[in-house]
Design a protein around this motif. Structure first.
Motif, mmCIF file in Angstrom:
data_model
loop_
_atom_site.group_PDB
_atom_site.id
_atom_site.type_symbol
_atom_site.label_atom_id
_atom_site.label_comp_id
_atom_site.label_asym_id
_atom_site.label_seq_id
_atom_site.Cartn_x
_atom_site.Cartn_y
_atom_site.Cartn_z
ATOM 1 N N GLY A 50 60.280 -21.247 1.707
ATOM 2 C CA GLY A 50 60.967 -22.488 1.551
ATOM 3 C C GLY A 50 61.632 -22.718 0.385
ATOM 4 O O GLY A 50 60.512 -22.595 -0.811
ATOM 5 N N LYS A 51 62.961 -23.372 -0.334
ATOM 6 C CA LYS A 51 63.333 -23.582 -1.615
ATOM 7 C C LYS A 51 62.327 -24.411 -2.376
ATOM 8 O O LYS A 51 62.264 -24.387 -4.307
ATOM 9 N N ASP A 52 61.442 -25.435 -1.623
ATOM 10 C CA ASP A 52 60.943 -26.545 -2.296
ATOM 11 C C ASP A 52 59.196 -26.076 -3.346
ATOM 12 O O ASP A 52 58.336 -26.236 -3.320
ATOM 13 N N GLU A 53 58.870 -24.676 -2.623
ATOM 14 C CA GLU A 53 57.602 -24.917 -2.765
ATOM 15 C C GLU A 53 56.883 -23.841 -3.812
ATOM 16 O O GLU A 53 55.566 -24.295 -3.840
ATOM 17 N N PRO A 57 54.877 -18.919 -5.717
ATOM 18 C CA PRO A 57 55.688 -18.590 -4.372
ATOM 19 C C PRO A 57 56.456 -18.270 -4.378
ATOM 20 O O PRO A 57 56.941 -17.224 -4.082
ATOM 21 N N GLN A 58 57.924 -18.549 -5.438
ATOM 22 C CA GLN A 58 59.237 -17.807 -4.999
ATOM 23 C C GLN A 58 59.138 -16.093 -6.017
ATOM 24 O O GLN A 58 59.297 -15.614 -5.778
ATOM 25 N N LYS A 59 58.323 -16.178 -7.013
ATOM 26 C CA LYS A 59 57.879 -15.159 -7.277
ATOM 27 C C LYS A 59 57.134 -13.695 -6.247
ATOM 28 O O LYS A 59 57.836 -13.002 -6.626
ATOM 29 N N LYS A 78 68.979 -29.130 3.434
ATOM 30 C CA LYS A 78 69.339 -29.007 4.195
ATOM 31 C C LYS A 78 68.816 -29.452 5.671
ATOM 32 O O LYS A 78 69.177 -29.748 6.100
ATOM 33 N N GLU A 79 68.592 -27.600 5.454
ATOM 34 C CA GLU A 79 67.910 -27.194 6.843
ATOM 35 C C GLU A 79 66.361 -28.402 7.184
ATOM 36 O O GLU A 79 66.123 -28.224 8.699
ATOM 37 N N GLY A 80 65.991 -28.370 6.581
ATOM 38 C CA GLY A 80 64.405 -30.022 6.349
ATOM 39 C C GLY A 80 63.887 -29.004 6.412
ATOM 40 O O GLY A 80 62.464 -29.649 7.132
ATOM 41 N N ALA A 81 63.652 -27.717 6.175
ATOM 42 C CA ALA A 81 62.559 -26.826 6.051
ATOM 43 C C ALA A 81 62.028 -26.494 4.855
ATOM 44 O O ALA A 81 61.805 -24.911 4.663
ATOM 45 N N SER A 82 62.494 -26.857 3.554
ATOM 46 C CA SER A 82 62.166 -26.360 2.566
ATOM 47 C C SER A 82 60.652 -26.628 1.681
ATOM 48 O O SER A 82 60.549 -25.850 0.602
ATOM 49 N N SER A 83 59.930 -26.834 2.762
ATOM 50 C CA SER A 83 58.726 -27.461 2.246
ATOM 51 C C SER A 83 57.605 -26.378 2.474
ATOM 52 O O SER A 83 58.692 -24.983 3.953
ATOM 53 N N HIS A 84 56.621 -25.716 2.818
ATOM 54 C CA HIS A 84 55.808 -24.693 2.667
ATOM 55 C C HIS A 84 55.616 -25.011 4.487
ATOM 56 O O HIS A 84 55.748 -26.027 4.894
ATOM 57 N N CYS A 85 55.363 -23.537 4.827
ATOM 58 C CA CYS A 85 55.333 -23.326 5.999
ATOM 59 C C CYS A 85 56.454 -24.294 7.371
ATOM 60 O O CYS A 85 56.641 -24.235 8.475
ATOM 61 N N GLN A 86 57.729 -24.737 6.413
ATOM 62 C CA GLN A 86 58.317 -24.801 6.837
ATOM 63 C C GLN A 86 58.281 -26.872 7.709
ATOM 64 O O GLN A 86 58.938 -26.038 8.873
#
Length: 108
Positions: A50-53, A57-59, A78-86
């Motif tokens: 997710g973009k906001d993790e 985690p991105q690394k 925008k997809e509403g799935a940017s947090s951990h485990c979506q």
């Protein structure tokens, strides 16, 4: 004082990794590294994040995708799935996984 929830989570973590104490569990996790075996994975991989993790985690996502040649997908706000485990849009995350599996299956 440690909250009851944090105490239970800590006990579960110690038990899961069989280390006997939080200090030993922390040391075990700090030393845990599988990057040397990632190039040997004999299967196709799908990397999801997710973009906001966050930065760590991105690394890990980038490293895993690069080393394994994984198909990489980053969920957006925008997809509403940017947090951990979506957790904000599990049905959409499942659709991404199922589509990837279907693509892999149809290639054979």
């Amino acid at each position: 004082a440690m909250s009851q929830q944090l105490k239970v989570q800590t006990e579960q973590l110690i038990t899961r990794f069989g280390q006997g104490s939080f200090k030993n569990t922390f040391k075990y996790l700090k030393e845990f590294n599988i990057s040397n075996v990632l190039p040997e994975l004999p299967i196709p991989c799908l990397a999801l994040i997710g973009k906001d993790e966050g930065l760590e985690p991105q690394k890990q996502f980038q490293t895993f995708a690069e080393i394994t040649g994984a198909t990489a997908y980053e969920f957006s706000r925008k997809e509403g799935a940017s947090s951990h485990c979506q957790v904000g849009n599990v049905p959409f995350a499942n659709a991404i996984v199922y589509d990837w599996l279907q693509e892999r299956h149809s290639l054979k």
